[in-house]
Scaffold this motif. Structure first.
Motif, short mmCIF file in Angstrom:
data_model
loop_
_atom_site.label_atom_id
_atom_site.label_comp_id
_atom_site.label_asym_id
_atom_site.label_seq_id
_atom_site.Cartn_x
_atom_site.Cartn_y
_atom_site.Cartn_z
N LEU A 56 -2.55 -3.28 -8.45
CA LEU A 56 -2.10 -4.54 -7.87
C LEU A 56 -1.59 -5.50 -8.94
CD1 LEU A 56 -4.90 -5.11 -5.22
CD2 LEU A 56 -2.50 -4.53 -4.76
N SER A 73 -9.66 -7.75 -0.85
CA SER A 73 -10.26 -6.60 -0.17
C SER A 73 -10.75 -5.56 -1.16
CB SER A 73 -9.24 -5.95 0.75
OG SER A 73 -8.88 -6.80 1.81
N ALA A 74 -10.02 -5.39 -2.26
CA ALA A 74 -10.42 -4.38 -3.26
C ALA A 74 -11.71 -4.78 -3.95
CB ALA A 74 -9.30 -4.22 -4.29
N ARG A 94 -6.04 3.53 2.03
CA ARG A 94 -7.09 3.30 1.04
C ARG A 94 -6.85 1.94 0.38
NH1 ARG A 94 -6.16 7.42 -3.19
NH2 ARG A 94 -4.05 7.20 -2.47
N ARG A 95 -7.83 1.50 -0.37
CA ARG A 95 -7.70 0.25 -1.11
C ARG A 95 -7.04 0.52 -2.45
NH1 ARG A 95 -13.71 -2.34 -0.21
NH2 ARG A 95 -13.39 -2.89 1.98
N PRO A 96 -6.01 -0.25 -2.78
CA PRO A 96 -5.41 -0.09 -4.11
C PRO A 96 -6.35 -0.62 -5.19
CG PRO A 96 -4.32 -1.85 -2.89
CD PRO A 96 -5.33 -1.23 -1.97
N THR A 97 -6.20 -0.12 -6.38
CA THR A 97 -7.02 -0.60 -7.50
C THR A 97 -6.50 -1.96 -7.96
OG1 THR A 97 -5.64 0.40 -9.20
CG2 THR A 97 -7.44 1.78 -8.28
N LEU A 98 -7.37 -2.71 -8.61
CA LEU A 98 -6.96 -3.99 -9.17
C LEU A 98 -5.88 -3.80 -10.23
CD1 LEU A 98 -10.33 -5.94 -9.48
CD2 LEU A 98 -8.59 -6.10 -7.68
N ARG A 124 0.84 -1.21 0.00
CA ARG A 124 0.00 0.00 0.00
C ARG A 124 0.87 1.25 0.00
NH1 ARG A 124 -3.23 -3.24 3.38
NH2 ARG A 124 -2.25 -2.35 5.24
N LEU A 182 -4.90 -8.23 -0.70
CA LEU A 182 -5.30 -6.87 -1.05
C LEU A 182 -6.31 -6.88 -2.19
CD1 LEU A 182 -1.83 -5.12 -0.84
CD2 LEU A 182 -3.81 -4.66 0.63
N ALA A 183 -6.11 -7.77 -3.16
CA ALA A 183 -7.08 -7.86 -4.28
C ALA A 183 -8.43 -8.32 -3.76
CB ALA A 183 -6.55 -8.82 -5.34
#
Length: 115
Positions: free
Chosen positions: A67, A112-113, A60-64, A52, A109-110
């Motif tokens: 990632l 979660s996104a 914040r959440r990273p975009t797909l 992150r 992370l993906a």
């Protein structure tokens, strides 16, 4: 289990497709292992925080797409150095290498996104 970088080229697959393949190949098993191995869970969490930060999305959440691009670059470099995805039983995840843990973190992370 080898994940050839050429099969994960973001230009040839969608970000979602790349991440889905990565999740099937390494993420599902790694995240399941992290759920029952506290030390692995801590490592995955640390790697996720570092990703992150590297992507500039702290908090914040990273975009797909971000990632997938990061995963593609990580896999390219790792496979150039001879890395291959491990085939661990549950106990084998305790000593997982940094690239493997980073890829598991990317899968988390993906997940979660997409939630």
């Amino acid at each position: 289990m080898n994940i050839p970088a050429s099969n994960l080229d973001a230009g040839r697959m969608t970000a979602q497709g790349l991440l889905d393949r990565l999740h099937r190949r390494i993420g599902a098993a790694g995240l399941a292992a992290a759920a029952v191995i506290p030390s692995l869970s801590a490592q995955v969490d640390q790697h996720a925080a570092e990703v992150r930060d590297l992507l500039g999305v702290r908090g914040r959440r990273p975009t797909l797409a971000a990632l997938a691009s990061y995963a593609d670059g990580l896999l390219d470099g790792a496979t150039d150095r001879g890395w291959q995805a491990p085939q661990h039983d549950l106990a084998g995840w305790v000593g997982a290498d940094g690239v493997t843990v980073r890829l598991v973190a990317l899968c988390g992370l993906a997940d979660s996104a997409m939630a």
